[in-house]
Motif scaffolding. Structure first.
Motif, PDB file in Angstrom:
ATOM      1  N   GLY A  99      -1.999   8.366  -0.750  1.00 25.64           N
ATOM      2  CA  GLY A  99      -3.140   7.730  -0.138  1.00 25.64           C
ATOM      3  C   GLY A  99      -4.072   7.286  -1.297  1.00 25.64           C
ATOM      4  O   GLY A  99      -5.298   7.044  -0.952  1.00 25.64           O
ATOM      5  N   GLY A 101      -3.674   5.150  -3.687  1.00 23.65           N
ATOM      6  CA  GLY A 101      -3.864   3.602  -3.781  1.00 23.65           C
ATOM      7  C   GLY A 101      -2.842   3.141  -4.679  1.00 23.65           C
ATOM      8  O   GLY A 101      -2.756   1.921  -5.035  1.00 23.65           O
ATOM      9  N   LYS A 102      -1.596   3.658  -4.572  1.00 19.19           N
ATOM     10  CA  LYS A 102      -0.282   3.518  -5.391  1.00 19.19           C
ATOM     11  C   LYS A 102       0.134   2.047  -4.812  1.00 19.19           C
ATOM     12  O   LYS A 102       0.411   1.125  -5.453  1.00 19.19           O
ATOM     13  CB  LYS A 102       0.653   4.532  -5.428  1.00 19.19           C
ATOM     14  CG  LYS A 102       0.273   5.586  -6.245  1.00 19.19           C
ATOM     15  CD  LYS A 102       1.406   6.638  -6.256  1.00 19.19           C
ATOM     16  CE  LYS A 102       1.723   7.308  -4.839  1.00 19.19           C
ATOM     17  NZ  LYS A 102       0.705   7.746  -4.049  1.00 19.19           N
ATOM     18  N   SER A 103       0.437   2.114  -3.469  1.00 19.34           N
ATOM     19  CA  SER A 103       0.984   0.692  -3.019  1.00 19.34           C
ATOM     20  C   SER A 103       0.337  -0.328  -2.984  1.00 19.34           C
ATOM     21  O   SER A 103       0.458  -1.544  -3.430  1.00 19.34           O
ATOM     22  CB  SER A 103       1.252   1.038  -1.494  1.00 19.34           C
ATOM     23  OG  SER A 103       2.172   2.131  -1.348  1.00 19.34           O
ATOM     24  N   THR A 104      -1.239  -0.241  -3.022  1.00 20.80           N
ATOM     25  CA  THR A 104      -2.146  -1.153  -3.163  1.00 20.80           C
ATOM     26  C   THR A 104      -2.027  -1.726  -4.456  1.00 20.80           C
ATOM     27  O   THR A 104      -1.983  -3.231  -4.507  1.00 20.80           O
ATOM     28  CB  THR A 104      -3.609  -0.814  -2.732  1.00 20.80           C
ATOM     29  OG1 THR A 104      -3.498  -0.020  -1.463  1.00 20.80           O
ATOM     30  CG2 THR A 104      -4.441  -1.826  -2.866  1.00 20.80           C
ATOM     31  N   ARG A 135      -1.010  -5.245   4.642  1.00 25.38           N
ATOM     32  CA  ARG A 135      -1.964  -4.929   3.569  1.00 25.38           C
ATOM     33  C   ARG A 135      -1.948  -6.406   2.601  1.00 25.38           C
ATOM     34  O   ARG A 135      -3.056  -6.486   2.080  1.00 25.38           O
ATOM     35  CB  ARG A 135      -1.116  -4.040   2.612  1.00 25.38           C
ATOM     36  CG  ARG A 135      -1.756  -3.422   1.507  1.00 25.38           C
ATOM     37  CD  ARG A 135      -1.298  -2.481   0.729  1.00 25.38           C
ATOM     38  NE  ARG A 135      -1.443  -1.189   1.190  1.00 25.38           N
ATOM     39  CZ  ARG A 135      -0.323  -0.474   1.225  1.00 25.38           C
ATOM     40  NH1 ARG A 135       0.966  -0.823   1.031  1.00 25.38           N
ATOM     41  NH2 ARG A 135      -0.311   0.704   2.031  1.00 25.38           N
ATOM     42  N   MET A 267     -11.878   0.965  -6.049  1.00 25.97           N
ATOM     43  CA  MET A 267     -11.267   0.770  -4.801  1.00 25.97           C
ATOM     44  C   MET A 267     -12.342  -0.081  -3.661  1.00 25.97           C
ATOM     45  O   MET A 267     -13.425   0.713  -3.580  1.00 25.97           O
ATOM     46  CB  MET A 267     -10.919   2.115  -4.197  1.00 25.97           C
ATOM     47  CG  MET A 267      -9.953   1.794  -2.722  1.00 25.97           C
ATOM     48  SD  MET A 267      -8.496   0.618  -3.079  1.00 25.97           S
ATOM     49  CE  MET A 267      -7.149   1.828  -2.878  1.00 25.97           C
ATOM     50  N   THR A 268     -12.019  -1.254  -3.565  1.00 20.15           N
ATOM     51  CA  THR A 268     -12.932  -1.791  -2.640  1.00 20.15           C
ATOM     52  C   THR A 268     -12.159  -2.339  -1.157  1.00 20.15           C
ATOM     53  O   THR A 268     -11.196  -1.876  -0.958  1.00 20.15           O
ATOM     54  CB  THR A 268     -13.552  -3.106  -3.349  1.00 20.15           C
ATOM     55  OG1 THR A 268     -12.248  -4.166  -3.259  1.00 20.15           O
ATOM     56  CG2 THR A 268     -13.690  -3.115  -4.681  1.00 20.15           C
ATOM     57  N   GLY A 269     -13.238  -2.917  -0.608  1.00 17.73           N
ATOM     58  CA  GLY A 269     -12.679  -3.282   0.723  1.00 17.73           C
ATOM     59  C   GLY A 269     -11.532  -4.305   0.953  1.00 17.73           C
ATOM     60  O   GLY A 269     -10.704  -4.482   1.677  1.00 17.73           O
ATOM     61  N   GLY A 271      -9.008  -4.330  -1.625  1.00 19.16           N
ATOM     62  CA  GLY A 271      -7.996  -3.603  -2.816  1.00 19.16           C
ATOM     63  C   GLY A 271      -8.682  -2.987  -4.236  1.00 19.16           C
ATOM     64  O   GLY A 271     -10.140  -3.185  -4.040  1.00 19.16           O
TER      65      GLY A 271
END
Ligand code: TYD
Ligand code: MG
Length: 455
Positions: A99, A101-104, A135, A267-269, A271
């Motif tokens: 959670g 943010g790796k995938s992002t 995503r 981390m923003t809305g 990405g």
């Protein structure tokens, strides 16, 4: 049991157990020679015995080979952490808490590299293709030429890679991949290790850059990314406090660049956005000088970074006072407290101590010692330090102060952000005037006396 061969033909390398005048294999005369076994250990089934290998070709240290080709993503913070771009035929591991943010991050990176001409494949073992597409829509990346699949069977994945011949592949995550030759559940140590090994050697032999995502599992679960760290060329950790929007990508190992380099993201809305001036960001919430607040001029990787240490010291209702640390090393804090007590006469017995690095940054430099000590004393004495000054220096157990590396860079960064004075150990090497007034301290005792007044 068959005897180990102890005679070898010097012409064709055929091995036999008894001497003869003529080699049975190549027919040459007088070429059979007795050899001593290679293995020097006691004779056992596992020893190498008399069988010879072939000689390896040796070369000099001087090489004519070019630097490996690199591709830039265009995201400065990412390229910096990679050591100057993505290297062809390399294996990378990106670890981090679930959670975080790796995938992002990797979907955004995939889109960037695809835009810069690489053929990119994103294989998700955790999410369905439609989840990844959702995503991508949120990140505004639906137009990027990234190919997508949801799959966990490594045999099928490698077959696909063979056919598609991509330049860059993302495997999200290595813990979901499985090999049908390994009899263990996906996510177990043996599966993770085997899958990572297959992917790494495949990447090297086909000239593909492979990124494997690895979840850092809670203590106790051993199949974390650590088991594959030694196999890959580059290990990056994505860290940050869940409640904060700042994320840090840290290179802990890099065969193609400096380790310890970091990239800072927010981390923003929509990405992750790169943070170009982290010092300003980490100090942005600083108000008027408050007791317990100290600005530390640190170095992260190759660049200076200013951040704020906050301490709170209060009488403890417990028989064993609390020591709570966020963003720094707990045992290092215990050491600083002990040195303060025995070398500078500032005891903390019966007091709860809380220490925090503002903004969710994690500091590991020993040079933060003096800033921590200053924050602790400032909180204990309820005396604020001047707002426009930065502090750094390592404290030794004797109470002495050791200069920190890259003093000049630290001072320059402080000056750039409007600080006018700095407290450092003596003998700190610095070039010309950095635009900051420097107060040099001999040892911890002097520091306490001069900064917080006679005690
Ligand atoms: P994710 O990349 O799924 O984490 P990981 O792969 O490391 O498990 O990110 C999950 C979190 O990121 C989730 O809590 C929501 C947040 N997020 C944003 O704040 N903004 C965004 O644009 C996206 C895509 C995610
Ligand atoms: Mg994920």
């Amino acid at each position: 049991m068959a005897k180990d061969p102890t005679y070898i033909c010097s012409k064709c390398n055929a091995a036999t157990t008894k001497w003869s005048g003529r080699c049975d294999t190549c027919g040459e005369w007088n070429t059979i020679e007795e050899v001593k076994p290679l293995s020097t250990g006691p004779k056992s089934k596992k020893a190498m015995g008399g069988i010879r290998g072939k000689e390896i070709t040796l070369t000099d240290l001087a090489t004519t080979e070019k630097e490996p080709p690199r591709t830039l993503s265009g995201v400065g913070e990412l390229d910096r952490t990679l050591g100057g771009g993505l290297v062809k035929a390399s294996a990378l591991l990106v670890g981090g808490d679930p959670g975080i943010g790796k995938s992002t991050l990797l979907l955004q990176a995939a889109a960037r590299f695809a835009r810069n001409g690489l053929k990119v494949l994103y294989i998700s073992g955790e999410e369905s293709a439609s989840q990844v597409q959702m995503r991508a829509r949120r990140l505004g990346l639906t137009e990027s030429p990234v190919k997508l699949a949801s799959e966990t069977n490594l045999r099928d994945i490698l077959t696909t890679l063979e056919a598609e011949q991509p330049d860059f592949v993302i495997i999200d995550s290595i813990q979901t991949m499985w090999l049908d030759t390994v009899e263990a559940a996906p996510g177990s140590v043996s599966q993770v290790r085997a899958a990572a090994h297959e992917l790494t050697s495949f990447a090297k032999s086909r000239g593909i850059a492979v990124v494997m995502v690895g979840h850092v599992t809670k203590e106790g679960a051993i199949a974390g990314p650590r088991v594959v760290e030694h196999m890959v060329d580059t290990v990056l950790y994505f860290e940050g406090e869940r409640g904060h929007q700042f994320r840090i990508l840290r290179a802990v190992k890099n065969r193609f660049g400096p380790a310890d380099e970091i990239g800072v993201f927010e981390m923003t809305g929509k990405g992750l956005a790169e943070v170009k001036n982290p010092s300003a960001l980490f100090l942005s919430e600083r108000g008027d000088p408050a007791p317990g607040s100290v600005v530390f001029a640190g170095i992260e990787g190759s660049r200076p970074m200013l951040c704020e240490f906050q301490a709170l010291v209060a009488p403890s209702p417990h028989s064993q006072p609390r020591r709570t640390v966020v963003g720094w090393d707990g045992s290092r804090l215990a050491m600083i407290l002990a040195v303060l007590e025995s070398r500078a006469g500032v005891p903390f017995t019966g007091l709860d101590v809380y220490l925090n690095v503002a903004g969710g940054l994690r500091v590991s430099e020993p040079a933060a010692d003096l800033a921590v000590a200053a924050a602790l004393i400032s909180a204990r004495e309820d005396a604020a330090l001047p707002k426009e000054s930065v502090i750094f220096g390592e404290i030794s157990l004797s109470g002495g102060l050791r200069p920190a590396p890259q003093t000049e860079n630290r001072l320059k960064e402080a000056s750039k952000l409007g600080f006018t004075s700095a407290i450092t150990p003596v003998r700190a090497k610095r070039g010309g005037d950095a635009g900051v007034g420097v107060r040099e301290m001999q040892d911890l005792h002097t520091f306490v006396e001069q900064v917080f007044g006679a005690r």
